[in-house]
Design a protein around this motif. Structure first.
Motif, PDB file in Angstrom:
ATOM      1  N   LEU A 135       4.000  -6.545   1.073  1.00 18.21           N
ATOM      2  CA  LEU A 135       4.573  -5.758   2.154  1.00 18.21           C
ATOM      3  C   LEU A 135       3.509  -5.391   3.182  1.00 18.21           C
ATOM      4  CD1 LEU A 135       6.934  -3.306   0.206  1.00 18.21           C
ATOM      5  CD2 LEU A 135       7.400  -5.619   1.036  1.00 18.21           C
ATOM      6  N   VAL A 136       3.839  -5.621   4.445  1.00 17.62           N
ATOM      7  CA  VAL A 136       2.973  -5.256   5.561  1.00 17.62           C
ATOM      8  C   VAL A 136       3.651  -4.111   6.310  1.00 17.62           C
ATOM      9  CG1 VAL A 136       1.822  -6.043   7.660  1.00 17.62           C
ATOM     10  CG2 VAL A 136       2.176  -7.637   5.747  1.00 17.62           C
ATOM     11  N   ASP A 137       3.031  -2.964   6.345  1.00 13.25           N
ATOM     12  CA  ASP A 137       3.610  -1.763   6.954  1.00 13.25           C
ATOM     13  C   ASP A 137       3.656  -1.911   8.473  1.00 13.25           C
ATOM     14  OD1 ASP A 137       4.220   0.785   7.913  1.00 13.25           O
ATOM     15  OD2 ASP A 137       3.166   1.790   6.283  1.00 13.25           O
ATOM     16  N   GLY A 138       4.860  -2.106   9.025  1.00 11.05           N
ATOM     17  CA  GLY A 138       5.009  -2.293  10.462  1.00 11.05           C
ATOM     18  C   GLY A 138       4.591  -1.090  11.277  1.00 11.05           C
ATOM     19  N   ARG A 139       4.853   0.109  10.775  1.00 12.34           N
ATOM     20  CA  ARG A 139       4.479   1.308  11.521  1.00 12.34           C
ATOM     21  C   ARG A 139       2.970   1.437  11.622  1.00 12.34           C
ATOM     22  NH1 ARG A 139       7.429   4.894   9.081  1.00 12.34           N
ATOM     23  NH2 ARG A 139       9.008   5.086  10.698  1.00 12.34           N
ATOM     24  N   VAL A 167       6.144  -9.842   3.888  1.00 14.65           N
ATOM     25  CA  VAL A 167       7.272  -9.105   4.475  1.00 14.65           C
ATOM     26  C   VAL A 167       6.778  -7.996   5.402  1.00 14.65           C
ATOM     27  CG1 VAL A 167       9.328  -7.727   3.975  1.00 14.65           C
ATOM     28  CG2 VAL A 167       8.657  -9.577   2.418  1.00 14.65           C
ATOM     29  N   LEU A 168       7.213  -8.044   6.649  1.00 10.96           N
ATOM     30  CA  LEU A 168       6.950  -6.953   7.587  1.00 10.96           C
ATOM     31  C   LEU A 168       8.036  -5.905   7.414  1.00 10.96           C
ATOM     32  CD1 LEU A 168       5.232  -5.936  10.038  1.00 10.96           C
ATOM     33  CD2 LEU A 168       6.988  -6.974  11.499  1.00 10.96           C
ATOM     34  N   THR A 169       7.662  -4.687   7.070  1.00 10.95           N
ATOM     35  CA  THR A 169       8.624  -3.605   6.878  1.00 10.95           C
ATOM     36  C   THR A 169       8.678  -2.702   8.117  1.00 10.95           C
ATOM     37  OG1 THR A 169       6.971  -2.132   5.864  1.00 10.95           O
ATOM     38  CG2 THR A 169       8.179  -3.624   4.400  1.00 10.95           C
ATOM     39  N   GLU A 195       3.857  -8.260  16.311  1.00 12.32           N
ATOM     40  CA  GLU A 195       4.470  -9.508  15.859  1.00 12.32           C
ATOM     41  C   GLU A 195       3.429 -10.623  15.770  1.00 12.32           C
ATOM     42  OE1 GLU A 195       7.540  -9.964  18.740  1.00 12.32           O
ATOM     43  OE2 GLU A 195       8.955  -8.649  17.686  1.00 12.32           O
ATOM     44  N   GLN A 196       2.510 -10.647  16.725  1.00 15.16           N
ATOM     45  CA  GLN A 196       1.431 -11.634  16.710  1.00 15.16           C
ATOM     46  C   GLN A 196       0.512 -11.403  15.513  1.00 15.16           C
ATOM     47  OE1 GLN A 196      -0.841 -11.779  20.350  1.00 15.16           O
ATOM     48  NE2 GLN A 196      -2.487 -12.980  19.433  1.00 15.16           N
ATOM     49  N   ASP A 197       0.181 -10.135  15.246  1.00 14.12           N
ATOM     50  CA  ASP A 197      -0.674  -9.798  14.111  1.00 14.12           C
ATOM     51  C   ASP A 197      -0.018 -10.182  12.787  1.00 14.12           C
ATOM     52  OD1 ASP A 197      -2.655  -8.807  15.731  1.00 14.12           O
ATOM     53  OD2 ASP A 197      -2.060  -6.704  15.511  1.00 14.12           O
ATOM     54  N   GLY A 202       0.824  -1.201   0.000  1.00 16.99           N
ATOM     55  CA  GLY A 202       0.000   0.000   0.000  1.00 16.99           C
ATOM     56  C   GLY A 202       0.856   1.248   0.000  1.00 16.99           C
ATOM     57  N   HIS A 203       0.192   2.392  -0.010  1.00 12.74           N
ATOM     58  CA  HIS A 203       0.896   3.669   0.013  1.00 12.74           C
ATOM     59  C   HIS A 203       1.834   3.756   1.218  1.00 12.74           C
ATOM     60  CE1 HIS A 203       1.791   7.876   0.271  1.00 12.74           C
ATOM     61  NE2 HIS A 203       1.042   8.037   1.347  1.00 12.74           N
ATOM     62  N   ASP A 204       3.099   4.060   0.957  1.00  6.27           N
ATOM     63  CA  ASP A 204       4.097   4.269   2.002  1.00  6.27           C
ATOM     64  C   ASP A 204       4.358   3.015   2.833  1.00  6.27           C
ATOM     65  OD1 ASP A 204       5.995   5.940   3.188  1.00  6.27           O
ATOM     66  OD2 ASP A 204       4.656   6.451   4.851  1.00  6.27           O
ATOM     67  N   ALA A 205       4.196   1.842   2.220  1.00  7.83           N
ATOM     68  CA  ALA A 205       4.454   0.592   2.941  1.00  7.83           C
ATOM     69  C   ALA A 205       5.937   0.270   3.009  1.00  7.83           C
ATOM     70  CB  ALA A 205       3.698  -0.560   2.298  1.00  7.83           C
ATOM     71  N   GLY A 206       6.758   0.982   2.224  1.00  6.64           N
ATOM     72  CA  GLY A 206       8.199   0.754   2.258  1.00  6.64           C
ATOM     73  C   GLY A 206       8.728   0.041   1.031  1.00  6.64           C
ATOM     74  N   LYS A 207       7.951   0.043  -0.065  1.00 13.20           N
ATOM     75  CA  LYS A 207       8.348  -0.680  -1.270  1.00 13.20           C
ATOM     76  C   LYS A 207       9.647  -0.135  -1.876  1.00 13.20           C
ATOM     77  CE  LYS A 207       5.211  -0.335  -4.278  1.00 13.20           C
ATOM     78  NZ  LYS A 207       5.695   0.934  -4.894  1.00 13.20           N
ATOM     79  N   THR A 208       9.702   1.169  -2.072  1.00  9.03           N
ATOM     80  CA  THR A 208      10.909   1.768  -2.645  1.00  9.03           C
ATOM     81  C   THR A 208      12.096   1.615  -1.707  1.00  9.03           C
ATOM     82  OG1 THR A 208       9.526   3.392  -3.811  1.00  9.03           O
ATOM     83  CG2 THR A 208      11.868   3.869  -3.651  1.00  9.03           C
TER      84      THR A 208
END
Length: 338
Positions: free
Chosen positions: A201-205, A242-244, A259-261, A89-95
Motif C-alpha cells: 500500500l502506498v499512502d496517497g495522502r 496499490v495507491l490508497t 500520479e507520476q510518483d 506503513g502506519h495509517d496507509a489505509g490497510k484496514t
C-alpha cells in the motif's frame, strides 16, 4: 420543593432526559432498575449472569472474530484458499481496504466474485462500524491494528462456479516499517511466506504531502528489500502495488505529481524485484473516502480480481543424476516385432 432526582441502575437508560423507560415499563414500580444506582445491582447481576451460564443448555455459536494462525489452517483444510499479505506503513489505509471490500459485498457481487460466507463476520463489522453513518463520526475512521499480532479476515467466494476461500492478513503497519531498519524483523511474518499475493500500500495522502513524499517513496523499496533478504517470499507470489486514499490525491494541487510518483514507485519495484515475484499489478483505490460525493470502495473490484487470479506455478527443471555407471547411459529403444 425541589424535584425528585430520577435515577436508574441501567446505564443505557435515559429516562431522566426522555421520560421513557428503556425496558418498556409504563409502571416504573415494576422496573428492576428504576430508582436504584448502578452499584446496588452489580453483585446481583454477576450472580444472575453466572446462573444463566450454568443453566444454558443450547448451542454456543462461534464468536466470528478475526482468525489466528491455527484458525487459518482449518480454513485452508476445507477449501482451496488464497492468502493475501497486505503491507503498509502506519495509517496507509490497510484496514480501510479490508473493510471497504467487505462493504462492497453488502451491495452484491464484486466483479465476478459472489460472497458465499465468512467465519469472521463480527470482525468485519467491527472494523466497518467507524466508517458508517451509524457510528455518528464526522468522518470515516479505522481502528489501528495492535502490534505483536497478525489477524486474518476470511471470505468464501464463488467465482466461475467454483468455491474458494480468501484469507486477508492484517498486521500492524509499524512492524512492516521496522523491516526496513532490520531485515530480521520479517522472520516471524509467516503470512508473507505463505501468501499467494503480496499487496503493497502506498499512502496517497502522504505522497501528496511535500514533507512526507520522500519518506514514502524511499521506504517502500527498503521494506521489500528487507523481506527479500530475510527470505520472506519463498513461494514467488504475485505483487500488487496499490495507491490508497485517491480522494485526497484528486483534491490535491499536486495530483499530477502524485500520479507520476506512484507510477515511478510501481515501475521501480517491478524492475528491482522481478526475480522474486510472479505477476505484477498496480491499482488506484479509494476504500473509505471522507467526501460523501466520492464512491466508496472505488478500485477494490479490480484489486480483488487480481487477488483471486491463479498464481502461475514456478517452472521446475528436471535434473538428471548420473553416478558414472554404464547402465545410467542406456536408453530405451523402440523395436518392432514385425
Amino acid at each position: 420543593m425541589a424535584d425528585t432526582e430520577i435515577v436508574c441502575a441501567n446505564r443505557e437508560c435515559r429516562i431522566a432526559q426522555s421520560g421513557k423507560c428503556i425496558e418498556g415499563h409504563d409502571d416504573l414500580s415494576i422496573c428492576p432498575f428504576y430508582g436504584r444506582v448502578p452499584e446496588e445491582i452489580d453483585d446481583e447481576q454477576d450472580d444472575d449472569d453466572q446462573d444463566a451460564v450454568d443453566a444454558f443448555d443450547g448451542v454456543h455459536l462461534p464468536d466470528a472474530l478475526p482468525l489466528d494462525r491455527g484458525g487459518t489452517d482449518k480454513i485452508i483444510a476445507k477449501l482451496p484458499a488464497r492468502m493475501i499479505g497486505v503491507i503498509g506503513g502506519h495509517d496507509a489505509g490497510k484496514t480501510s481496504v479490508i473493510a471497504g471490500l467487505y462493504d462492497l459485498f453488502q451491495l452484491g457481487p464484486v466483479s465476478n466474485n459472489i460472497f458465499a460466507g465468512s467465519s469472521t463476520l463480527h470482525g468485519f463489522e467491527s472494523i466497518c462500524h467507524d466508517a458508517r453513518a451509524a457510528s455518528e463520526r464526522n468522518e470515516p475512521h479505522s481502528e489501528r491494528t495492535k502490534r505483536g499480532e497478525v489477524r486474518f479476515y476470511h471470505i468464501d467466494v464463488r467465482r466461475n462456479d467454483a468455491l474458494q476461500s480468501l484469507l486477508i492478513a492484517d498486521r500492524s503497519g509499524e512492524e512492516y516499517e521496522e523491516v526496513a531498519d532490520l531485515a530480521a524483523n520479517a522472520t516471524d511474518m509467516f503470512e508473507l511466506r505463505r501468501a499467494d499475493v503480496i499487496t503493497i500500500l502506498v499512502d496517497g495522502r502522504r505522497l501528496a504531502s511535500p514533507s512526507d513524499r520522500a519518506d514514502v517513496m524511499g521506504s517502500i523499496p527498503l521494506i521489500i528489500m528487507g523481506m527479500v533478504e530475510n527470505g520472506a517470499f519463498l513461494r514467488k507470489p504475485s505483487l500488487a502495488i496499490v495507491l490508497t486514499k485517491d480522494d485526497a490525491v484528486q483534491a490535491s494541487t499536486r495530483k499530477e505529481r502524485v500520479e507520476q510518483d506512484f507510477r515511478a514507485i510501481a515501475k521501480g519495484v517491478q524492475d528491482e524485484f522481478a526475480d522474486h515475484f510472479g505477476e505484477f499489478g498496480s491499482f488506484v483505490t479509494c476504500a473509505s473516502p471522507a467526501d460523501t460525493n466520492v464512491v466508496r470502495g472505488a478500485g477494490l473490484d479490480k484489486l480483488l480480481d487480481f487477488w483471486m487470479k491463479p498464481t502461475a506455478q514456478p517452472k521446475a527443471t528436471r535434473i538428471h543424476h548420473r553416478n558414472g555407471r554404464v547402465f545410467d547411459g542406456l536408453a530405451i529403444k523402440e523395436t518392432s516385432d514385425g
